[in-house]
Design a protein around this motif. Sequence first.
Motif, PDB file in Angstrom:
ATOM      1  N   LEU A  75       0.806  -1.212   0.000  1.00 30.04           N
ATOM      2  CA  LEU A  75       0.000   0.000   0.000  1.00 30.04           C
ATOM      3  C   LEU A  75       0.847   1.274   0.000  1.00 30.04           C
ATOM      4  O   LEU A  75       0.381   2.324  -0.432  1.00 30.04           O
ATOM      5  CB  LEU A  75      -0.948   0.010   1.211  1.00 30.04           C
ATOM      6  CG  LEU A  75      -2.012  -1.096   1.241  1.00 30.04           C
ATOM      7  CD1 LEU A  75      -2.843  -0.983   2.515  1.00 30.04           C
ATOM      8  CD2 LEU A  75      -2.906  -0.997   0.004  1.00 30.04           C
ATOM      9  N   SER A  76       2.066   1.181   0.486  1.00 32.47           N
ATOM     10  CA  SER A  76       2.950   2.347   0.508  1.00 32.47           C
ATOM     11  C   SER A  76       3.698   2.547  -0.802  1.00 32.47           C
ATOM     12  O   SER A  76       4.472   3.494  -0.922  1.00 32.47           O
ATOM     13  CB  SER A  76       3.960   2.213   1.661  1.00 32.47           C
ATOM     14  OG  SER A  76       4.747   1.027   1.502  1.00 32.47           O
ATOM     15  N   ASP A  77       3.470   1.698  -1.786  1.00 32.77           N
ATOM     16  CA  ASP A  77       4.148   1.829  -3.071  1.00 32.77           C
ATOM     17  C   ASP A  77       3.708   3.109  -3.770  1.00 32.77           C
ATOM     18  O   ASP A  77       2.555   3.539  -3.669  1.00 32.77           O
ATOM     19  CB  ASP A  77       3.838   0.606  -3.940  1.00 32.77           C
ATOM     20  CG  ASP A  77       4.664   0.608  -5.209  1.00 32.77           C
ATOM     21  OD1 ASP A  77       5.808   0.142  -5.173  1.00 32.77           O
ATOM     22  OD2 ASP A  77       4.152   1.109  -6.241  1.00 32.77           O
ATOM     23  N   THR A  78       4.634   3.718  -4.492  1.00 33.50           N
ATOM     24  CA  THR A  78       4.348   4.999  -5.153  1.00 33.50           C
ATOM     25  C   THR A  78       3.217   4.873  -6.167  1.00 33.50           C
ATOM     26  O   THR A  78       2.308   5.710  -6.219  1.00 33.50           O
ATOM     27  CB  THR A  78       5.612   5.529  -5.843  1.00 33.50           C
ATOM     28  OG1 THR A  78       6.653   5.669  -4.873  1.00 33.50           O
ATOM     29  CG2 THR A  78       5.335   6.884  -6.494  1.00 33.50           C
ATOM     30  N   TRP A  79       3.277   3.837  -6.994  1.00 32.74           N
ATOM     31  CA  TRP A  79       2.251   3.670  -8.026  1.00 32.74           C
ATOM     32  C   TRP A  79       0.884   3.392  -7.428  1.00 32.74           C
ATOM     33  O   TRP A  79      -0.159   3.819  -7.979  1.00 32.74           O
ATOM     34  CB  TRP A  79       2.651   2.560  -8.984  1.00 32.74           C
ATOM     35  CG  TRP A  79       3.754   2.963  -9.914  1.00 32.74           C
ATOM     36  CD1 TRP A  79       5.054   2.540  -9.869  1.00 32.74           C
ATOM     37  CD2 TRP A  79       3.666   3.898 -10.991  1.00 32.74           C
ATOM     38  NE1 TRP A  79       5.788   3.140 -10.849  1.00 32.74           N
ATOM     39  CE2 TRP A  79       4.954   3.981 -11.573  1.00 32.74           C
ATOM     40  CE3 TRP A  79       2.642   4.660 -11.527  1.00 32.74           C
ATOM     41  CZ2 TRP A  79       5.231   4.798 -12.653  1.00 32.74           C
ATOM     42  CZ3 TRP A  79       2.910   5.492 -12.608  1.00 32.74           C
ATOM     43  CH2 TRP A  79       4.198   5.554 -13.166  1.00 32.74           C
ATOM     44  N   VAL A  80       0.847   2.712  -6.296  1.00 34.97           N
ATOM     45  CA  VAL A  80      -0.432   2.472  -5.618  1.00 34.97           C
ATOM     46  C   VAL A  80      -1.017   3.785  -5.113  1.00 34.97           C
ATOM     47  O   VAL A  80      -2.226   4.054  -5.264  1.00 34.97           O
ATOM     48  CB  VAL A  80      -0.251   1.472  -4.468  1.00 34.97           C
ATOM     49  CG1 VAL A  80      -1.546   1.334  -3.659  1.00 34.97           C
ATOM     50  CG2 VAL A  80       0.173   0.113  -5.011  1.00 34.97           C
ATOM     51  N   LEU A  81      -0.154   4.628  -4.535  1.00 29.47           N
ATOM     52  CA  LEU A  81      -0.624   5.921  -4.044  1.00 29.47           C
ATOM     53  C   LEU A  81      -1.073   6.823  -5.192  1.00 29.47           C
ATOM     54  O   LEU A  81      -2.080   7.533  -5.083  1.00 29.47           O
ATOM     55  CB  LEU A  81       0.489   6.598  -3.233  1.00 29.47           C
ATOM     56  CG  LEU A  81       0.933   5.862  -1.952  1.00 29.47           C
ATOM     57  CD1 LEU A  81       2.076   6.601  -1.289  1.00 29.47           C
ATOM     58  CD2 LEU A  81      -0.247   5.736  -0.998  1.00 29.47           C
ATOM     59  N   VAL A  82      -0.332   6.779  -6.303  1.00 36.19           N
ATOM     60  CA  VAL A  82      -0.717   7.594  -7.459  1.00 36.19           C
ATOM     61  C   VAL A  82      -2.062   7.135  -8.028  1.00 36.19           C
ATOM     62  O   VAL A  82      -2.935   7.947  -8.350  1.00 36.19           O
ATOM     63  CB  VAL A  82       0.382   7.535  -8.538  1.00 36.19           C
ATOM     64  CG1 VAL A  82      -0.102   8.177  -9.838  1.00 36.19           C
ATOM     65  CG2 VAL A  82       1.639   8.249  -8.043  1.00 36.19           C
ATOM     66  N   GLY A  83      -2.219   5.815  -8.138  1.00 35.99           N
ATOM     67  CA  GLY A  83      -3.499   5.293  -8.635  1.00 35.99           C
ATOM     68  C   GLY A  83      -4.660   5.641  -7.717  1.00 35.99           C
ATOM     69  O   GLY A  83      -5.753   5.995  -8.182  1.00 35.99           O
ATOM     70  N   ALA A  84      -4.432   5.541  -6.394  1.00 32.91           N
ATOM     71  CA  ALA A  84      -5.488   5.883  -5.450  1.00 32.91           C
ATOM     72  C   ALA A  84      -5.835   7.368  -5.529  1.00 32.91           C
ATOM     73  O   ALA A  84      -7.018   7.750  -5.493  1.00 32.91           O
ATOM     74  CB  ALA A  84      -5.063   5.512  -4.032  1.00 32.91           C
ATOM     75  N   GLY A  85      -4.826   8.212  -5.663  1.00 30.63           N
ATOM     76  CA  GLY A  85      -5.089   9.644  -5.791  1.00 30.63           C
ATOM     77  C   GLY A  85      -5.865   9.973  -7.057  1.00 30.63           C
ATOM     78  O   GLY A  85      -6.783  10.797  -7.045  1.00 30.63           O
ATOM     79  N   ALA A  86      -5.482   9.335  -8.160  1.00 30.87           N
ATOM     80  CA  ALA A  86      -6.201   9.564  -9.420  1.00 30.87           C
ATOM     81  C   ALA A  86      -7.655   9.120  -9.305  1.00 30.87           C
ATOM     82  O   ALA A  86      -8.576   9.784  -9.806  1.00 30.87           O
ATOM     83  CB  ALA A  86      -5.504   8.831 -10.554  1.00 30.87           C
TER      84      ALA A  86
END
Length: 206
Positions: free
Chosen positions: A91-102
């Motif tokens: 969950l702390s992965d950058t791409w996961v955070l970017v996808g969640a933000g999008a």
Amino acid sequence: MTPDQADDPPQDPPARPPVQPADGSLSSTPPEPASGGHRPRSARTGVTGLVVLAVLVVAAGLLWDVVAVRTGHQARRWRAEAAHQVAVRELSDTWVLVGAGAAVVVGAGLVWLAFAAGLRRWLPLGVGDGTAAVDRAGVAAVIRGRAHELPEVTAATVKVRQARTTVTIRGTADPAAVQRELREELAQVPLARPHRLDVRTHRADR
């Protein structure tokens, strides 16, 4: 004609609700009747159509791949890779955070579009090139004003919808007679589509 009647100043015709031409400006001058007219479409209609199309494409692709796997075929590479990435990334992965933000931004935009004011308050008019419209509040004001002019009507509540207007009156007036008068008044507004008007009496007055 008596001399007194000749000296009386001419009475102004009742005011009509404002209409909205294609350029968005308002005009209180009633245009000449003509055929045609369509309900105005909000700018969010196109965005909604694109979102629905994208959802249908993604859902159809997923359904097709699931059916293929159930019938003994291998899963598509993109779905296998997506499942693998979801399984290995934290969950702390950058791409996961970017996808969640999008996803949050897109969801907030859709919620704003859902609650933003549309053009359903405008009724199309069958005049000109068919792009003119009248505000439902203006139509309600005209009907309400005419109802208050009728004898034995003490109060009136008007609800104007896309295809139907409901008038609730209070007093001892005959609802059928009031309905005839208000339908004649509504007929003065050149609506593009058939519009029904019904008159009801308040329950306390029955």
